[in-house]
Design an enzyme around this catalytic site. Structure first.
Site, PDB file in Angstrom:
ATOM      1  N   GLY A  63       0.796  -1.212   0.000  1.00  0.00           N
ATOM      2  CA  GLY A  63       0.000   0.000   0.000  1.00  0.00           C
ATOM      3  C   GLY A  63       0.832   1.265   0.000  1.00  0.00           C
ATOM      4  O   GLY A  63       0.401   2.314  -0.480  1.00  0.00           O
ATOM      5  N   MET A  64       2.052   1.184   0.526  1.00  0.00           N
ATOM      6  CA  MET A  64       2.881   2.377   0.667  1.00  0.00           C
ATOM      7  C   MET A  64       4.129   2.360  -0.194  1.00  0.00           C
ATOM      8  O   MET A  64       4.748   3.399  -0.406  1.00  0.00           O
ATOM      9  CB  MET A  64       3.298   2.537   2.125  1.00  0.00           C
ATOM     10  CG  MET A  64       2.141   2.676   3.090  1.00  0.00           C
ATOM     11  SD  MET A  64       2.738   2.677   4.782  1.00  0.00           S
ATOM     12  CE  MET A  64       3.805   4.103   4.735  1.00  0.00           C
ATOM     13  N   VAL A 102       8.759  -2.962  -3.842  1.00  0.00           N
ATOM     14  CA  VAL A 102      10.006  -3.598  -3.431  1.00  0.00           C
ATOM     15  C   VAL A 102      10.696  -4.175  -4.658  1.00  0.00           C
ATOM     16  O   VAL A 102      10.065  -4.844  -5.482  1.00  0.00           O
ATOM     17  CB  VAL A 102       9.762  -4.702  -2.385  1.00  0.00           C
ATOM     18  CG1 VAL A 102      11.085  -5.275  -1.905  1.00  0.00           C
ATOM     19  CG2 VAL A 102       8.971  -4.161  -1.212  1.00  0.00           C
ATOM     20  N   ASP A 133       3.041  -2.136  13.686  1.00  0.00           N
ATOM     21  CA  ASP A 133       2.299  -2.707  12.555  1.00  0.00           C
ATOM     22  C   ASP A 133       2.615  -4.197  12.424  1.00  0.00           C
ATOM     23  O   ASP A 133       2.878  -4.695  11.334  1.00  0.00           O
ATOM     24  CB  ASP A 133       2.656  -1.975  11.259  1.00  0.00           C
ATOM     25  CG  ASP A 133       1.638  -2.236  10.159  1.00  0.00           C
ATOM     26  OD1 ASP A 133       2.019  -2.151   8.988  1.00  0.00           O
ATOM     27  OD2 ASP A 133       0.473  -2.544  10.472  1.00  0.00           O
TER      28      ASP A 133
END
Length: 712
Positions: A22-23, A26, A135
């Site tokens: 979501g952020m 990679v 998280d």
């Protein structure tokens, strides 16, 4: 924008995209400075443009870079280049815990506890360094091919949560603690809650709270009690159930207060799973109403009398100026007063005052020392101090992996290429026709003599093709087959390289070196760059040969591919027994995301088989002279590897048999039967007396070796 083949930070070459979230995205990359593969996590554009988020992200990521632990995906570097913010991390080839749970439906208790212990040890190392993850979820836990469990994404979570990233972006609402859901303060015990939810999912294959919206799920975390995991899987031991309950208490004070305590209980559950040893904490227990005993009443009265007599003295002591306490004579007088009072509270007050003064002095000294250290480091860095100066610039550059560009202009290309390749540099060669210089002479170079360069630097050499040079055909935009045919037809050799390009169709030529229209010596190499289409559309097929079926499934899942049919076959290579010996797509080929790859697992070399057909004859006189036809015989046929082919009772022989696919070359036939001798009567000739001897019964076992016939 990140592209395959580009180099960031002057050292990390982007090789392929291996994941997205979501952020961030990679990528697998190669660090040319340390010659190792790493994972580069690149923030998406919407977060990179938020200055507040970027600031928090960099601080947290740099703090996480200080963590080194076997159960943590270690952070090597943090950087920014042309608006691209990235984190360089340890490359772990494996599968996320979320994917592992989905693949197995749910984990066994022993496996879930073992994974939880490793995760806890990684989180404990972070907590000891005052770093909170915030998280924890299965998506941020990786199981490597070697079975090692590692926690990732330290640092990025705090930056996100402190910047009011929504829950759907974070993808964490199923694992968030009640205090995080309220938007309140979170600490180490928030990680313990999230780990408890993760354990619940490992044990049951589902999350405890679900809903149609993220808000609905968050409210359930705050209000609804945690369901028992034993409601879904009854064989979960009571100790493991209680550990999950304690981790997931609504109040942080009722949870485990440290990862060390949680690890101790998890290890205890492996030894005594059915023992209820988990202690639930009630922080309000000491404040609850209880009966006062007679002993308590006596103690209260005694303390009350003491306090009444000392109240005035304590009041005067508290209002004395601090500077009076510093006077030596007053200190002596005060000590005498306290001794006369014999008051524990007075002694404690004096002790606290002294500690406060000592602490203040130490704080001032520490501040001065820190100031001197900072001034020293700044002066050393700027070179304004007469000692400890920096290293020579050239030495520093060489230590960073750079080399000095040698003289190349005016030298023969073959000699120059050999030297540059020896320095780890890869030059590109273009040609220029001129009669002023010898053929093969280097005319120009885009890098000057003495410049410090590394292996990622683009070095372009312009070489004299001579007057006998051949014009290089322009093959840009053509298909690979046509380009190769055209270049080879002109006498050139062809060197191929691949690259992604959204504007050039797959299989067509993106660029060429030397360029079309220039001249180059006949027989020289022309490098063509072949398009592989859009980057996101294709995935490079990994090598699965020689690994286990589970590792192959994990590798394909991590790469964004699927496992097709899996079959067992014979393979002549004995070293591949139990391992993948065939994959339906060749290694290195590019396929669409989600493509199913069929696998074949070797069950070893094909074994020779034998057959046995014919008839089994009765025991011969040589085998047993006492055998008589008509006796009930048990006949068995067994192979040398323990397989029984026949077990029957008969009174007549021969017995017809027909067996195929036997895996042993030899076997035995066993006859088991009972022999009874006749009664005997003997008459004494002298007396005429008759004596009768009854017959005897004996069980006989006869074994016959047999050789089976090889099958073709």
């Amino acid at each position: 924008m990140i592209k395959i083949g580009m180099i960031i930070g002057d050292r990390y070459e982007i090789l392929e995209k291996i994941g997205t979230g979501g952020m961030s995205d990679v990528y697998k990359a190669k660090c040319h400075k340390l010659n190792r593969y790493v994972a580069v996590k690149v923030l998406k554009q919407e977060f990179s443009e938020n200055a507040n988020f970027v600031s928090k992200f960099r601080v947290e990521a740099q703090a996480a870079a200080g963590l080194m632990h076997p159960n943590i995906v270690n952070v090597y570097d943090v950087g920014e280049e042309n608006g691209i913010y990235y984190i360089v991390m340890e490359l772990v080839e494996g599968i996320t815990l979320k994917q592992y749970i989905e693949k197995k439906a749910r984990l066994s208790v022993k496996e879930a506890v073992s994974i939880a212990i490793q995760v806890s040890m990684g989180i404990e190392a972070a907590h000891n360094n005052h770093i909170i993850h915030r998280d924890i979820k299965p998506q941020n836990i990786i199981i490597s091919k070697e079975g090692k469990v590692k926690v990732t994404d330290f640092g990025i979570a705090k930056a996100a949560t402190s910047n009011t990233i929504t829950s759907n972006v974070m993808g964490s609402v199923h694992y968030t603690s009640p205090e995080q859901a309220r938007g309140g303060y979170s600490d180490e015990k928030s990680d313990i809650y999230s780990l408890g939810i993760t354990m619940f999912e490992m044990l049951t294959g589902r999350v405890p709270f679900n809903g149609e919206t993220t808000v609905a799920i968050a409210i359930k975390h705050i209000q609804e009690p945690l369901p028992s995991p034993r409601e879904y899987v009854s064989e979960i031991p009571v100790s493991v159930e209680q550990i999950v309950f304690k981790c997931c208490q609504k109040s942080p004070d009722r949870r485990y207060q440290s990862m060390r305590n949680l690890i101790a209980d998890l290890k205890q559950s492996l030894i005594n799973p059915d023992e209820d040893f988990v202690k639930m904490v009630n922080p309000n227990e000491e404040a609850s109403t209880r009966m006062i005993t007679d002993k308590d009443m006596v103690q209260i009265k005694k303390q009350s009398n003491r306090r009444d007599s000392m109240e005035e003295e304590l009041r005067l002591k508290k209002i004395r100026p601090i500077f009076e306490e510093e006077d030596e004579g007053d200190d002596d007088e005060e000590e005498e007063d306290i001794d006369d009072m014999e008051d524990e509270e007075g002694e404690e007050e004096e002790y606290n005052s002294k500690i406060e003064r000592i602490t203040t002095i130490l704080a001032i000294v520490a501040a001065l020392l820190i100031g001197f250290i900072v001034l020293f480091l700044v002066g050393k860095t700027l070179g304004i101090l007469p000692f400890g100066g920096g290293k020579d610039n050239k030495e520093t550059q060489e230590e960073s992996g750079k080399v000095e560009m040698p003289k190349v202009v005016g030298r023969q290309i073959e000699e120059v290429k050999k030297e540059l390749l020896g320095l780890g540099l890869s030059p590109e060669i273009t040609y220029k026709e001129t009669a002023e210089y010898d053929e093969g002479l280097v005319l120009e170079c885009n890098i000057g003599i003495g410049q410090m360069v590394d292996s990622s630097t683009e070095i372009i050499l312009t070489v004299n093709s001579g007057t006998s040079g051949v014009e290089v055909p322009d093959v840009v935009g053509k298909s690979t087959a046509e380009a190769v045919s055209t270049l080879q037809g002109k006498g050139f050799t062809v060197s191929k390289t691949e690259s992604y390009d959204t504007k050039v169709a797959k299989g067509n030529i993106i660029s060429q070196t030397p360029e079309g229209g220039t001249k180059a010596p006949s027989g020289s190499a022309v490098t063509i760059r072949i398009s592989q289409g859009a980057e996101d559309n294709k995935i490079r097929v990994p090598n699965l040969i020689g690994i286990s079926e589970m590792d192959a499934m994990a590798t394909l899942t991590e790469a964004g591919l699927k496992v097709g049919s899996v079959s067992e076959v014979n393979n002549d290579d004995a070293s591949l027994s139990g391992l993948v010996c065939y994959q339906s797509y060749s290694v290195g080929s590019y396929v669409d995301s989600g493509t199913a790859i069929d696998l074949q697992v070797s069950i070893g070399p094909k074994q020779a088989t034998y057959s046995y057909s014919g008839s089994i004859q009765a025991p011969s006189p040589e085998e047993d002279p006492q055998y008589r036809a008509g006796v009930n015989v048990t006949v068995t046929v067994d192979t040398a590897d323990g397989i029984q082919l026949l077990n029957t009772n008969t009174t007549s022989f021969p017995i017809s048999v027909n067996y195929t696919g036997i895996k042993s070359a030899t076997g035995t036939i066993t006859f088991t039967y009972t022999v009874t001798t006749d009664a005997q009567t003997v008459t004494n000739p002298d007396t005429g007396e008759v004596t009768t001897t009854e017959g005897t019964t004996t069980q006989k076992t006869i074994t016959r070796e047999i050789q089976f016939t090889p099958e073709s």
